[in-house]
Design a protein around this motif. Structure first.
Motif, PDB file in Angstrom:
ATOM      1  N   VAL A   1      -9.327  -2.439  10.415  1.00  0.00           N
ATOM      2  CA  VAL A   1      -8.627  -2.851  11.633  1.00  0.00           C
ATOM      3  C   VAL A   1      -7.888  -1.673  12.258  1.00  0.00           C
ATOM      4  N   SER A   2      -7.522  -1.868  13.503  1.00  0.00           N
ATOM      5  CA  SER A   2      -6.585  -0.941  14.111  1.00  0.00           C
ATOM      6  C   SER A   2      -5.460  -1.756  14.735  1.00  0.00           C
ATOM      7  N   ALA A   3      -4.270  -1.563  14.201  1.00  0.00           N
ATOM      8  CA  ALA A   3      -3.126  -2.284  14.750  1.00  0.00           C
ATOM      9  C   ALA A   3      -2.776  -1.735  16.122  1.00  0.00           C
ATOM     10  N   LEU A   4      -3.138  -0.465  16.337  1.00  0.00           N
ATOM     11  CA  LEU A   4      -2.806   0.187  17.599  1.00  0.00           C
ATOM     12  C   LEU A   4      -3.638  -0.379  18.754  1.00  0.00           C
ATOM     13  N   THR A   5      -4.956  -0.499  18.560  1.00  0.00           N
ATOM     14  CA  THR A   5      -5.815  -1.000  19.636  1.00  0.00           C
ATOM     15  C   THR A   5      -6.018  -2.510  19.535  1.00  0.00           C
TER      16      THR A   5
ATOM     17  N   GLY B   1       0.846  -1.189   0.000  1.00  0.00           N
ATOM     18  CA  GLY B   1       0.000   0.000   0.000  1.00  0.00           C
ATOM     19  C   GLY B   1       0.877   1.232   0.000  1.00  0.00           C
ATOM     20  N   PRO B   2       0.293   2.418  -0.014  1.00  0.00           N
ATOM     21  CA  PRO B   2       1.083   3.648  -0.066  1.00  0.00           C
ATOM     22  C   PRO B   2       1.844   3.888   1.236  1.00  0.00           C
ATOM     23  N   PRO B   3       2.822   4.796   1.214  1.00  0.00           N
ATOM     24  CA  PRO B   3       3.570   5.116   2.435  1.00  0.00           C
ATOM     25  C   PRO B   3       2.624   5.561   3.540  1.00  0.00           C
ATOM     26  N   ASN B   4       2.977   5.209   4.762  1.00  0.00           N
ATOM     27  CA  ASN B   4       2.224   5.632   5.945  1.00  0.00           C
ATOM     28  C   ASN B   4       0.830   5.041   6.078  1.00  0.00           C
ATOM     29  N   ALA B   5       0.534   4.000   5.292  1.00  0.00           N
ATOM     30  CA  ALA B   5      -0.783   3.361   5.388  1.00  0.00           C
ATOM     31  C   ALA B   5      -0.904   2.579   6.692  1.00  0.00           C
ATOM     32  N   GLY B   6       0.239   2.243   7.291  1.00  0.00           N
ATOM     33  CA  GLY B   6       0.220   1.461   8.529  1.00  0.00           C
ATOM     34  C   GLY B   6       0.647   0.016   8.313  1.00  0.00           C
ATOM     35  N   LYS B   7       1.397  -0.224   7.228  1.00  0.00           N
ATOM     36  CA  LYS B   7       1.814  -1.595   6.888  1.00  0.00           C
ATOM     37  C   LYS B   7       2.742  -2.180   7.958  1.00  0.00           C
ATOM     38  N   SER B   8       3.772  -1.402   8.315  1.00  0.00           N
ATOM     39  CA  SER B   8       4.748  -1.924   9.284  1.00  0.00           C
ATOM     40  C   SER B   8       4.097  -2.171  10.632  1.00  0.00           C
ATOM     41  N   THR B   9       3.213  -1.261  11.032  1.00  0.00           N
ATOM     42  CA  THR B   9       2.540  -1.405  12.329  1.00  0.00           C
ATOM     43  C   THR B   9       1.643  -2.650  12.321  1.00  0.00           C
TER      44      THR B   9
ATOM     45  N   ALA C   1      -6.831   0.407   7.434  1.00  0.00           N
ATOM     46  CA  ALA C   1      -6.095   0.394   8.696  1.00  0.00           C
ATOM     47  C   ALA C   1      -6.373   1.664   9.498  1.00  0.00           C
ATOM     48  N   GLN C   2      -5.836   1.666  10.717  1.00  0.00           N
ATOM     49  CA  GLN C   2      -5.864   2.855  11.588  1.00  0.00           C
ATOM     50  C   GLN C   2      -7.283   3.334  11.885  1.00  0.00           C
ATOM     51  N   LYS C   3      -8.216   2.375  12.069  1.00  0.00           N
ATOM     52  CA  LYS C   3      -9.618   2.770  12.230  1.00  0.00           C
ATOM     53  C   LYS C   3      -9.890   3.499  13.549  1.00  0.00           C
ATOM     54  N   ASP C   4      -8.876   3.484  14.451  1.00  0.00           N
ATOM     55  CA  ASP C   4      -9.068   4.210  15.724  1.00  0.00           C
ATOM     56  C   ASP C   4      -8.869   5.722  15.573  1.00  0.00           C
ATOM     57  N   ARG C   5      -8.303   6.177  14.481  1.00  0.00           N
ATOM     58  CA  ARG C   5      -8.001   7.608  14.320  1.00  0.00           C
ATOM     59  C   ARG C   5      -9.272   8.448  14.337  1.00  0.00           C
ATOM     60  N   THR C   6      -9.156   9.611  14.949  1.00  0.00           N
ATOM     61  CA  THR C   6     -10.347  10.476  15.017  1.00  0.00           C
ATOM     62  C   THR C   6     -10.696  10.939  13.609  1.00  0.00           C
TER      63      THR C   6
ATOM     64  N   VAL D   1       8.832   1.273  12.514  1.00  0.00           N
ATOM     65  CA  VAL D   1       7.650   2.100  12.290  1.00  0.00           C
ATOM     66  C   VAL D   1       8.034   3.566  12.470  1.00  0.00           C
ATOM     67  N   SER D   2       7.686   4.400  11.518  1.00  0.00           N
ATOM     68  CA  SER D   2       7.872   5.836  11.705  1.00  0.00           C
ATOM     69  C   SER D   2       6.874   6.560  10.816  1.00  0.00           C
ATOM     70  N   ASP D   3       6.682   7.844  11.098  1.00  0.00           N
ATOM     71  CA  ASP D   3       5.740   8.555  10.240  1.00  0.00           C
ATOM     72  C   ASP D   3       6.470   9.328   9.144  1.00  0.00           C
ATOM     73  N   ILE D   4       7.749   9.017   8.942  1.00  0.00           N
ATOM     74  CA  ILE D   4       8.439   9.605   7.789  1.00  0.00           C
ATOM     75  C   ILE D   4       8.202   8.653   6.617  1.00  0.00           C
TER      76      ILE D   4
HETATM   77  P1  GDP Z   1       3.840   2.184   6.623  1.00  0.00           P
HETATM   78  O1  GDP Z   1       4.639   3.259   6.014  1.00  0.00           O
HETATM   79  O2  GDP Z   1       2.671   1.833   5.764  1.00  0.00           O
HETATM   80  O3  GDP Z   1       4.641   1.005   7.024  1.00  0.00           O
HETATM   81  O4  GDP Z   1       3.183   2.799   7.944  1.00  0.00           O
HETATM   82  P2  GDP Z   1       3.670   2.687   9.453  1.00  0.00           P
HETATM   83  O5  GDP Z   1       3.254   1.402  10.015  1.00  0.00           O
HETATM   84  O6  GDP Z   1       5.115   3.061   9.537  1.00  0.00           O
HETATM   85  O7  GDP Z   1       2.739   3.790  10.128  1.00  0.00           O
HETATM   86  C1  GDP Z   1       2.774   5.121   9.751  1.00  0.00           C
HETATM   87  C2  GDP Z   1       2.319   5.985  10.934  1.00  0.00           C
HETATM   88  O8  GDP Z   1       0.982   5.669  11.270  1.00  0.00           O
HETATM   89  C3  GDP Z   1       3.141   5.742  12.196  1.00  0.00           C
HETATM   90  O9  GDP Z   1       3.322   6.966  12.847  1.00  0.00           O
HETATM   91  C4  GDP Z   1       2.286   4.801  13.007  1.00  0.00           C
HETATM   92  O10 GDP Z   1       2.502   4.963  14.385  1.00  0.00           O
HETATM   93  C5  GDP Z   1       0.877   5.251  12.622  1.00  0.00           C
HETATM   94  N1  GDP Z   1      -0.065   4.131  12.713  1.00  0.00           N
HETATM   95  C6  GDP Z   1       0.057   2.927  12.133  1.00  0.00           C
HETATM   96  N2  GDP Z   1      -0.986   2.130  12.426  1.00  0.00           N
HETATM   97  C7  GDP Z   1      -1.796   2.852  13.237  1.00  0.00           C
HETATM   98  C8  GDP Z   1      -3.056   2.576  13.883  1.00  0.00           C
HETATM   99  O11 GDP Z   1      -3.651   1.487  13.798  1.00  0.00           O
HETATM  100  N3  GDP Z   1      -3.608   3.607  14.606  1.00  0.00           N
HETATM  101  C9  GDP Z   1      -2.991   4.798  14.725  1.00  0.00           C
HETATM  102  N4  GDP Z   1      -3.598   5.725  15.448  1.00  0.00           N
HETATM  103  N5  GDP Z   1      -1.811   5.078  14.160  1.00  0.00           N
HETATM  104  C10 GDP Z   1      -1.206   4.127  13.409  1.00  0.00           C
END
Ligand code: GDP
Length: 437
Positions: free
Chosen positions: A344-348, A231-239, A327-332, A252-255
């Motif tokens: 899904v939410s990998a965080l919760t 998927g695209p960058p920052n989609a939450g793949k690594s998390t 992904a990241q369904k917990d985000r506001t 995991v990073s947001d860069i």
């Molecule tokens: P990737 O680039 O697709 O691998 O994305 P990352 O897993 O590195 O995540 C990108 C950013 O989104 C990071 O700052 C993570 O902490 C955040 N993130 C990833 N998954 C979740 C989630 O389920 N919930 C929330 N709130 N943040 C997430």
């Protein structure tokens, strides 16, 4: 039949509760008798608690349960003794040392076994065929439930019995062709009813064998089903990968562009081995050369994936059979996107379990079902070659040619069972076992 007697510690690394020392070969019982007071051997196949004495000096070595399995009914096909000793380092060293001494100066041809030698003797003495030996190697190496089940089906002779059935049908067809050829030698008109029966028997056998070619691959079960996250960058793949793996495997990073290359993590999900691959984000406009290479590799991984988890927009999903994950369904402010299979939410941890179930459901096509076996490359090739020979036999009207193709199929079967033409692979197979097996 081997002329020397071998011994080895067959149980795991000491210290342990019990250490099993196995002795196999023509002098296994004579050697055991030397270690027992008065040389009185226990009744075969009955456990007997004895004191082991060093034959060299009469010293007490240990108290052991001694078991005797006379050949050819033992697993090695030879006389086989098992001494169940105490599992301490020093006990084992003393007993093995005394055995070694007997080999050096005791007048018996006794030596320590090499890796897999007990199993190899079993194979060479007809106690198991090649498929059972391979299954046993897989069983000892099995780490997941699905690997154990698939290996059991091989090791306990399930597949070998099916092969025996095929083999006798093949021999029956060959015999029929030979008798038809005898008839034609006598210028007699062959009975056409017999030919029809032969054609039917060949077709049925070919079909049974061909059905087995659809079986899953043992290598895939062993090495893991390839599950790729893209998927695209920052989609939450690594998390998400970390959540599935249950550990911090990916950075995991947001860069954007943190995951520049593929990361491969072996995991056991629900008893099935997977290899999770986290790919670089599929950004369209990257300037960074290294990142571009990562993106190229990600594309290859997407194509090669057994199961693809797509974390991008559903309408640009690169494969129709992907599991589309939001992904990241917990985000506001998060809203359910259209066309996804699961959010899904990998965080919760929300819905991660449901996602695993979805993955396991897709994985079923890579696992053996009731009555099918996970085949190794070697076995699959042999079955394919038999199917090919039978197909050629079926379409030929010249009985001499049919006989030749059936002979080819029989040769292939003998190789598959391990009756011939496999000497070169035996060393590599049995070296997969540990010493003592
Ligand atoms: P990737 O680039 O697709 O691998 O994305 P990352 O897993 O590195 O995540 C990108 C950013 O989104 C990071 O700052 C993570 O902490 C955040 N993130 C990833 N998954 C979740 C989630 O389920 N919930 C929330 N709130 N943040 C997430």
């Amino acid at each position: 039949m081997a002329s020397d007697t071998i011994y080895a510690l067959s149980s795991g690394r000491p210290p342990a509760g019990i250490a099993v020392i196995r002795i196999s070969g023509p002098d296994a019982f004579a050697l055991t008798a030397r270690f027992l007071k008065g040389g009185r051997l226990p009744t075969p196949r009955a456990a007997s608690l004895r004191t082991l004495h060093n034959p060299a000096d009469g010293d007490v070595l240990d108290q052991a349960v001694v078991l005797l399995f006379p050949g050819p009914g033992s697993v090695t096909g030879e006389d086989l003794a098992e001494w169940h000793c105490h599992g301490g380092q020093a006990v084992i060293r003393a007993v093995l040392g005394a055995l070694e001494e007997q080999g050096r100066g005791g007048g018996l041809a006794v030596r320590e076994a090499v890796a897999g030698e007990f199993t190899r003797r079993g194979f060479e003495n007809g106690r198991m065929d090649l498929n059972e030996a391979e299954g046993l190697a897989d069983l000892l190496a099995a780490e997941t439930e699905s690997q154990r089940r698939a290996a059991m089906m091989m090791a306990d002779g399930h597949f070998s019995r099916r092969l025996e059935g095929w083999r006798s049908r093949l021999l029956a067809c060959s015999a029929q062709v030979e008798s038809l050829l005898d008839f034609s030698d006598e210028d007699d008109v062959p009975d056409s009813g017999m030919e029809r029966a032969l054609a039917d028997a060949l077709a049925a056998l070919r079909e049974d064998m061909a059905a087995q070619l659809a079986a899953p691959s043992a290598e895939r079960l062993r090495d893991g089903i390839h599950l790729v996250l893209a998927g695209p960058p920052n989609a939450g793949k690594s998390t998400l990968l970390n959540a599935l793996a249950g550990r911090e495997a990916a950075i995991v990073s947001d860069i954007a562009g943190t995951t520049r290359d593929r990361i491969e993590v072996p995991v056991n999900l629900g008893g099935v081995a997977f290899v999770l691959t986290d790919t670089a984000g599929l950004a369209d406009r990257s300037e960074d050369r290294i990142e571009l290479i990562g993106i190229d590799r990600a594309r290859q991984a997407i194509e090669a994936a057994d199961i693809l988890l797509w974390l991008g927009e559903a309408n640009v999903c690169p494969r129709a059979d992907a599991i589309r994950v939001a992904a990241q369904k917990d985000r506001t402010g998060w809203r359910m996107p259209a066309g996804v299979d699961i959010a899904v939410s990998a965080l919760t941890g929300e819905n991660i379990y449901a996602l695993v179930q979805m993955i396991l459901d897709r994985a079923k096509s890579f696992l053996p079902t009731e009555g099918s076996y996970a085949l190794h490359e070697r076995q699959r090739k042999a079955v394919a070659a038999m199917v090919e020979a039978l197909t050629a036999a079926q379409v030929n009207s010249d009985l001499l040619i049919v006989a030749e193709y059936l002979r080819l199929a029989r040769e292939e079967m003998d190789r598959l069972i391990g009756r011939s033409g496999v000497e070169d692979m035996l060393d590599s197979l049995f070296s997969r076992f540990c010493i003592g097996k």
